[in-house]
Scaffold this motif. Structure first.
Motif, short mmCIF file in Angstrom:
data_model
loop_
_atom_site.label_atom_id
_atom_site.label_comp_id
_atom_site.label_asym_id
_atom_site.label_seq_id
_atom_site.Cartn_x
_atom_site.Cartn_y
_atom_site.Cartn_z
N GLU B 31 0.55 -13.62 86.12
CA GLU B 31 0.95 -14.23 84.84
C GLU B 31 2.14 -13.49 84.26
N GLU B 32 2.08 -12.16 84.33
CA GLU B 32 3.18 -11.37 83.77
C GLU B 32 4.46 -11.63 84.56
N ALA B 33 4.34 -11.71 85.87
CA ALA B 33 5.52 -11.95 86.70
C ALA B 33 6.12 -13.32 86.37
N ALA B 34 5.26 -14.29 86.21
CA ALA B 34 5.75 -15.64 85.86
C ALA B 34 6.44 -15.61 84.51
N ARG B 35 5.89 -14.85 83.61
CA ARG B 35 6.48 -14.74 82.27
C ARG B 35 7.87 -14.11 82.35
N VAL B 36 8.00 -13.09 83.17
CA VAL B 36 9.31 -12.46 83.33
C VAL B 36 10.32 -13.46 83.86
N ARG B 37 9.92 -14.19 84.89
CA ARG B 37 10.85 -15.16 85.48
C ARG B 37 11.24 -16.22 84.47
N GLU B 38 10.27 -16.56 83.63
CA GLU B 38 10.53 -17.59 82.62
C GLU B 38 11.54 -17.09 81.59
N LEU B 39 11.37 -15.84 81.15
CA LEU B 39 12.17 -15.33 80.03
C LEU B 39 13.51 -14.74 80.45
N ILE B 40 13.62 -14.37 81.70
CA ILE B 40 14.78 -13.57 82.10
C ILE B 40 16.10 -14.28 81.83
N THR B 41 16.09 -15.61 81.93
CA THR B 41 17.35 -16.32 81.73
C THR B 41 17.71 -16.45 80.26
N ARG B 42 16.76 -16.14 79.39
CA ARG B 42 17.02 -16.36 77.97
C ARG B 42 17.47 -15.11 77.24
N CYS B 43 17.43 -13.98 77.91
CA CYS B 43 17.77 -12.73 77.22
C CYS B 43 18.95 -12.07 77.91
N PRO B 44 20.09 -12.01 77.24
CA PRO B 44 21.33 -11.62 77.91
C PRO B 44 21.33 -10.21 78.49
N ASP B 45 20.66 -9.28 77.84
CA ASP B 45 20.73 -7.91 78.35
C ASP B 45 19.70 -7.65 79.44
N ALA B 46 18.83 -8.64 79.62
CA ALA B 46 17.68 -8.37 80.49
C ALA B 46 18.08 -8.16 81.94
N GLU B 47 19.09 -8.89 82.39
CA GLU B 47 19.47 -8.78 83.81
C GLU B 47 19.86 -7.34 84.13
N GLN B 48 20.66 -6.76 83.25
CA GLN B 48 21.11 -5.41 83.53
C GLN B 48 19.97 -4.41 83.40
#
Lengths: 175, 277
Positions: B31-48
């Motif tokens: 569930e946590e992994a799915a949540r990360v994949r879901e949110l990662i595109t919405r938060c600009p600093d998250a990729e780095q």
């Protein structure tokens, strides 16, 4: 590596001579057993032999790729030995993909192994333990909680705080 | 784990930031992994940030002390390699029944736009992960029949399909594990197929499941579906040119109104090659 793709057996032998100790060190770390570690190390090199075409220079260092395979091969074996279900949230290619994101580091200097060992020495032991259980045993939060007898929330905090502290120290010292 | 209908940008990115360390380590729950994949595109600093955690994680490998293995290991390895190379090169792929530990779906979390996710590679790789062994299928079929009996009144045609001759069954496997998540039932002479499952978790109101038929031109939408109160799905969809015109079938989570192309990585995939058509 290209020669390995071309099924050049002497290339694999050279590859083994160069990286065998690293791979065996990893499988031994995970499995804590000579026989199992030897088998996992051998399986790792067999996978390299059979899947060499999956790696190319744009994927980052071959060592990282190799050690990821070694780690997952060993963890897989560990799970079988313990007769546990495989961790359902860990995906080897996902982990490869994460490791290839070096380009996104920006201006950060890449960390080297000795520097990381030094940073780890500065962390509280229980945080290091949680991180290492996750990394070398492939355990999820809940599995670590079961293994250590700690509450799930504590485990999550330790991993999060420990990794955040490492990242923080890295950013401050090596920028 | 989501905060209901609250989609305050800041708190989502804070939530993501807290999840990234464990995700990079591989310690997240599904569930946590799915949540990360879901949110990662919405938060600009998250990729780095994720890249930094990933780098730290990767470096943990190099903190391991090298240990020289016994010479017998080298000999044994090279002997195996020599033996494997001797027989004909036309050897079949490794026996699928062992469902290898590598889940062969490239899942790069990169700075590239989300839609660049290589769904075509998913289609090709799915052949390696979908296992239709008899034992495995029997378990799924029994489970499917049990709960389908409870759907009988509303979905009588599904039950008929399941037991009919000539019905092809395509299993969609989870992309994060080896378990089956759904089954597509299809009669080649029919234009519609039915997706059945009781393994998909219910989604919040702002999200939906979307079914994709993946061919040479990439993924084509086969429509949106949701789970019912009993967490069951029996979704009949148009197979467009027939299932065999496609390489694979996939399910992704999308915003409630659907998307023209997948915006999240697949939850489950099944290779059409695995049908015994």
């Amino acid at each position: 590596m290209r020669r390995i793709t071309e099924r050049d057996q002497s290339a694999l032998a050279e590859f083994y001579d160069q990286y065998g100790a690293l791979v065996y060190g990893m499988t031994l770390r995970v499995l804590q057993d000579n026989t199992l570690a030897e088998e996992a190390a051998q399986d790792t090199f067999l996978k390299v032999w059979n899947q060499a075409e999956r790696w190319d220079a744009s994927r980052g260092k071959v060592v990282s790729w190799l050690l990821t395979i070694a780690r997952f091969t060993a963890i897989d074996r560990l799970q079988k030995e313990k007769r546990q279900a495989p961790p359902s949230s860990v995906d080897i290619d996902e982990m490869h993909g994460l490791g290839e994101a070096d380009a996104s580091l920006g201006s950060m200097a890449a960390l080297d192994a000795e520097a990381l060992r030094e940073l780890l020495r500065q962390l509280p032991a229980e945080q290091v333990q949680a991180i290492e259980l996750a990394y070398f045993q492939g355990l999820s939060h809940s599995e670590i909680a079961t293994a250590t007898g700690q509450p799930l929330g504590t485990v999550k905090s330790r991993i999060r705080d420990g990794m955040r502290a490492l990242r923080g120290m890295w950013l401050r010292e090596y920028e | 784990m989501t905060t209901g209908n609250q989609t305050k940008y800041t708190s989502e990115c804070d939530e993501l930031s807290a999840l990234l360390p464990a995700y990079a380590l591989g310690a997240s729950s599904p569930e946590e992994a799915a949540r990360v994949r879901e949110l990662i595109t919405r938060c600009p600093d998250a990729e780095q940030e994720l890249a930094q955690y990933a780098h730290l994680t990767g470096m943990l490998a190099e903190t391991v002390t090298p240990v020289t293995p016994p010479p017998s290991l080298r000999a044994s390895l090279l002997a195996k390699v020599a033996a494997e190379s001797a027989p004909s090169e036309a050897s079949a792929p490794p026996a699928p029944a062992t469902a290898p530990a590598e889940k062969v779906i490239p899942f790069p979390v990169q700075a590239a736009p989300r839609r660049a996710f290589p769904w075509r590679i998913v289609a090709a790789a799915a052949v390696a992960i979908v296992v239709l062994s008899n034992v495995y299928w029997a378990a799924s079929l029994n489970a499917a029949q049990e709960w389908l009996a409870s759907l009988e009144q509303q979905q009588g045609d599904v039950v008929t399909l399941l037991s009919a001759d000539g019905v092809q069954r395509l299993v969609l496997s989870s992309t994060t594990g080896e378990q089956a998540l759904a089954v597509v039932l299809w009669s080649p002479d029919q234009e519609t197929a039915t997706l059945v499952t009781n393994q998909l978790p219910p989604l919040s109101d702002d999200l939906t499941y979307q079914l994709w038929l993946i061919g040479d031109a990439g993924p084509v939408s086969a429509g949106l579906f949701r789970t019912n109160d009993a967490q069951q799905v029996a979704y009949a969809f148009d197979t467009l040119d027939g299932l065999t015109s496609y390489a694979a079938v996939g399910i992704s989570v999308e915003p409630a109104s659907g998307s023209t192309a997948p915006t999240t990585d697949p939850l489950a995939v099944g290779a059409v090659d695995a049908l015994d058509v």
